[in-house]
Scaffold this motif. Structure first.
Motif, mmCIF file in Angstrom:
data_model
loop_
_atom_site.group_PDB
_atom_site.id
_atom_site.type_symbol
_atom_site.label_atom_id
_atom_site.label_comp_id
_atom_site.label_asym_id
_atom_site.label_seq_id
_atom_site.Cartn_x
_atom_site.Cartn_y
_atom_site.Cartn_z
ATOM 1 N N PHE A 159 -12.277 -14.022 16.621
ATOM 2 C CA PHE A 159 -11.277 -12.963 16.511
ATOM 3 C C PHE A 159 -10.724 -12.535 17.864
ATOM 4 O O PHE A 159 -9.502 -12.534 18.075
ATOM 5 C CB PHE A 159 -11.865 -11.757 15.755
ATOM 6 C CG PHE A 159 -12.156 -12.047 14.315
ATOM 7 C CD1 PHE A 159 -11.132 -12.365 13.435
ATOM 8 C CD2 PHE A 159 -13.448 -12.015 13.823
ATOM 9 C CE1 PHE A 159 -11.379 -12.651 12.101
ATOM 10 C CE2 PHE A 159 -13.725 -12.297 12.489
ATOM 11 C CZ PHE A 159 -12.685 -12.617 11.631
ATOM 12 N N VAL A 160 -11.578 -12.181 18.804
ATOM 13 C CA VAL A 160 -11.095 -11.718 20.112
ATOM 14 C C VAL A 160 -10.366 -12.834 20.849
ATOM 15 O O VAL A 160 -9.248 -12.648 21.353
ATOM 16 C CB VAL A 160 -12.266 -11.179 20.959
ATOM 17 C CG1 VAL A 160 -11.785 -10.865 22.388
ATOM 18 C CG2 VAL A 160 -12.859 -9.933 20.318
ATOM 19 N N SER A 161 -10.974 -14.007 20.904
ATOM 20 C CA SER A 161 -10.368 -15.127 21.615
ATOM 21 C C SER A 161 -9.020 -15.506 21.012
ATOM 22 O O SER A 161 -8.048 -15.765 21.736
ATOM 23 C CB SER A 161 -11.312 -16.330 21.573
ATOM 24 O OG SER A 161 -10.763 -17.445 22.237
ATOM 25 N N THR A 162 -8.922 -15.512 19.684
ATOM 26 C CA THR A 162 -7.679 -15.914 19.017
ATOM 27 C C THR A 162 -6.570 -14.899 19.228
ATOM 28 O O THR A 162 -5.410 -15.278 19.455
ATOM 29 C CB THR A 162 -7.939 -16.111 17.510
ATOM 30 O OG1 THR A 162 -8.920 -17.137 17.330
ATOM 31 C CG2 THR A 162 -6.663 -16.497 16.786
ATOM 32 N N LEU A 170 -0.831 -9.820 5.915
ATOM 33 C CA LEU A 170 -2.091 -9.071 5.915
ATOM 34 C C LEU A 170 -3.217 -9.801 6.656
ATOM 35 O O LEU A 170 -3.995 -9.164 7.378
ATOM 36 C CB LEU A 170 -2.506 -8.744 4.482
ATOM 37 C CG LEU A 170 -1.748 -7.589 3.815
ATOM 38 C CD1 LEU A 170 -2.194 -7.438 2.370
ATOM 39 C CD2 LEU A 170 -1.960 -6.292 4.588
ATOM 40 N N PRO A 171 -3.357 -11.131 6.510
ATOM 41 C CA PRO A 171 -4.406 -11.809 7.299
ATOM 42 C C PRO A 171 -4.195 -11.670 8.803
ATOM 43 O O PRO A 171 -5.169 -11.567 9.563
ATOM 44 C CB PRO A 171 -4.285 -13.273 6.846
ATOM 45 C CG PRO A 171 -3.690 -13.199 5.481
ATOM 46 C CD PRO A 171 -2.723 -12.051 5.544
ATOM 47 N N PHE A 172 -2.935 -11.664 9.255
ATOM 48 C CA PHE A 172 -2.633 -11.503 10.677
ATOM 49 C C PHE A 172 -3.043 -10.108 11.143
ATOM 50 O O PHE A 172 -3.621 -9.949 12.233
ATOM 51 C CB PHE A 172 -1.135 -11.726 10.898
ATOM 52 C CG PHE A 172 -0.689 -11.625 12.321
ATOM 53 C CD1 PHE A 172 -0.896 -12.670 13.208
ATOM 54 C CD2 PHE A 172 -0.047 -10.483 12.789
ATOM 55 C CE1 PHE A 172 -0.473 -12.586 14.529
ATOM 56 C CE2 PHE A 172 0.382 -10.393 14.109
ATOM 57 C CZ PHE A 172 0.159 -11.444 14.979
ATOM 58 N N VAL A 173 -2.779 -9.104 10.324
ATOM 59 C CA VAL A 173 -3.207 -7.740 10.644
ATOM 60 C C VAL A 173 -4.728 -7.668 10.674
ATOM 61 O O VAL A 173 -5.329 -7.083 11.581
ATOM 62 C CB VAL A 173 -2.635 -6.748 9.611
ATOM 63 C CG1 VAL A 173 -3.168 -5.335 9.863
ATOM 64 C CG2 VAL A 173 -1.107 -6.747 9.646
ATOM 65 N N GLY A 174 -5.370 -8.296 9.674
ATOM 66 C CA GLY A 174 -6.824 -8.296 9.622
ATOM 67 C C GLY A 174 -7.454 -8.978 10.820
ATOM 68 O O GLY A 174 -8.528 -8.568 11.295
ATOM 69 N N LEU A 175 -6.808 -10.017 11.336
ATOM 70 C CA LEU A 175 -7.289 -10.710 12.522
ATOM 71 C C LEU A 175 -7.419 -9.749 13.697
ATOM 72 O O LEU A 175 -8.398 -9.779 14.452
ATOM 73 C CB LEU A 175 -6.326 -11.847 12.859
ATOM 74 C CG LEU A 175 -6.704 -12.811 13.978
ATOM 75 C CD1 LEU A 175 -7.836 -13.729 13.520
ATOM 76 C CD2 LEU A 175 -5.494 -13.649 14.385
ATOM 77 N N HIS A 176 -6.431 -8.884 13.844
ATOM 78 C CA HIS A 176 -6.450 -7.904 14.932
ATOM 79 C C HIS A 176 -7.504 -6.821 14.691
ATOM 80 O O HIS A 176 -8.246 -6.440 15.609
ATOM 81 C CB HIS A 176 -5.065 -7.274 15.093
ATOM 82 C CG HIS A 176 -4.059 -8.178 15.712
ATOM 83 N ND1 HIS A 176 -3.545 -9.280 15.067
ATOM 84 C CD2 HIS A 176 -3.459 -8.148 16.942
ATOM 85 C CE1 HIS A 176 -2.672 -9.886 15.866
ATOM 86 N NE2 HIS A 176 -2.614 -9.224 17.003
#
Length: 320
Positions: free
Chosen positions: A220-223, A47-53
């Protein structure tokens, strides 16, 4: 009268969300063994990976500034170099030597990339080279493009760090700390960017930035861009490009990917001789990571950059 023990499903049903939450913060927490397929995506865990996007959509609300974009580009470049030069060429392949403090500094920068810890990264990459493009290579495009690009990264099987594969690195407690608590450095970076943006809004309003904007663009965008460009080497660089050497895998050389990944796109070269600090073998094959390592060597921060042996440059050429 004895009671019937609860079934495994009921026994683990309430534990799974709690365990997923624990694993977000501490990758050393023992996962719940419930018999599920280890090669399926663990949605609770990711879920954190999804939230990152999803957080990248925040650009609609925070707006744009050249300072925020410049911060995103600078953090992309710094973290890409840490991933390619140190997570890959140093931790995974020992292509040069460095001191323990420098090793830790670049492990720290690499950890800010949200590509997990240095031990995890090196262990998976060493496994990839042992089994490249076979049934045991979890991110080979032979198993499907999307799976090779990021699906494998989200499965239960791939979360574990194989410490037996990285015993040379596991002896450093500071690296084990970064690996176990791999969310720590990204959270600190995100918090620092928000704080910096809030301060700049007051101190230098002419820059046109603020806390939320610098967080969204700088983190967020850069990562997210950094992650997807990095993993193209798993997916695209085993599908599209040219083959100079007849390696036992599907690796390709791709000039565009080499530019975006600071030299990693010369992937067929790399699979021909993984131990080299330089992946652009020809003079015209731009390898920004190697140039960066040369600069660090000139400063005395790294040494013994391993070259490509002359005897290997022209052998096992791929038939035309």
């Amino acid at each position: 009268m004895p009671t019937t023990p609860p079934s495994p499903t009921h026994a683990t049903g309430w534990r799974r969300p709690l365990q997923a939450l624990a694993l977000w913060f501490d990758t050393g927490a023992a996962p719940v063994e419930d018999g599920r397929d280890p090669d399926r995506i663990d949605w609770l865990r990711v879920l954190p990976f999804v939230g990152l996007h999803l957080a990248c959509l925040g650009v609609v609300w925070v707006g744009f500034s050249w300072f925020a974009l410049g911060t995103a580009v600078a953090l992309y470049a710094a973290r890409m170099f840490a991933i390619t030069g140190f997570y890959h060429r140093y931790f995974s392949h020992k292509a040069f030597r460095t001191s323990r403090p420098v090793q830790f500094v670049f492990a720290l920068v690499g950890a800010a990339s949200v590509q997990r810890g240095p031990l995890w990264w090196a262990a998976h990459h060493r496994h990839h080279h042992r089994h490249a493009d076979t049934e045991h290579d979890v991110h080979s495009p032979r198993h499907g493009f999307l799976h090779s690009h990021m699906g494998w990264f989200l499965t239960r099987r791939s979360f574990r760090t194989d410490l037996d594969s990285v015993r040379d690195l596991a002896r450093f407690p500071e690296l084990r700390l970064l690996d176990r608590y791999d969310i720590l450095v990204p959270v600190l970076l995100a918090t620092g960017l928000f704080g910096l943006g809030a301060w700049l809004e007051t101190a230098f309003p002419g820059l046109g930035t603020n806390g939320p904007q610098l967080l969204v663009w700088g983190f967020f965008v850069s990562t997210v861009v950094l992650f997807h460009v990095t993993v193209t080497i798993n997916s695209l660089a085993h599908r599209w490009g040219s083959r100079r050497f007849a390696t036992r895998d599907d690796s390709r050389n791709n000039a565009l990917l080499a530019l975006l990944t600071f030299g990693e796109g010369w992937h067929n070269n790399h699979h021909h001789f993984p131990g080299s600090a330089r992946q652009g073998f020809a003079w015209w094959e731009l390898d920004l990571t190697y140039l960066g390592l040369r600069a660090l060597a000139a400063l005395g921060l790294v040494s013994d950059l391993r070259p490509v042996p002359a005897a290997l440059r022209n052998v096992r050429r791929e038939p035309a």
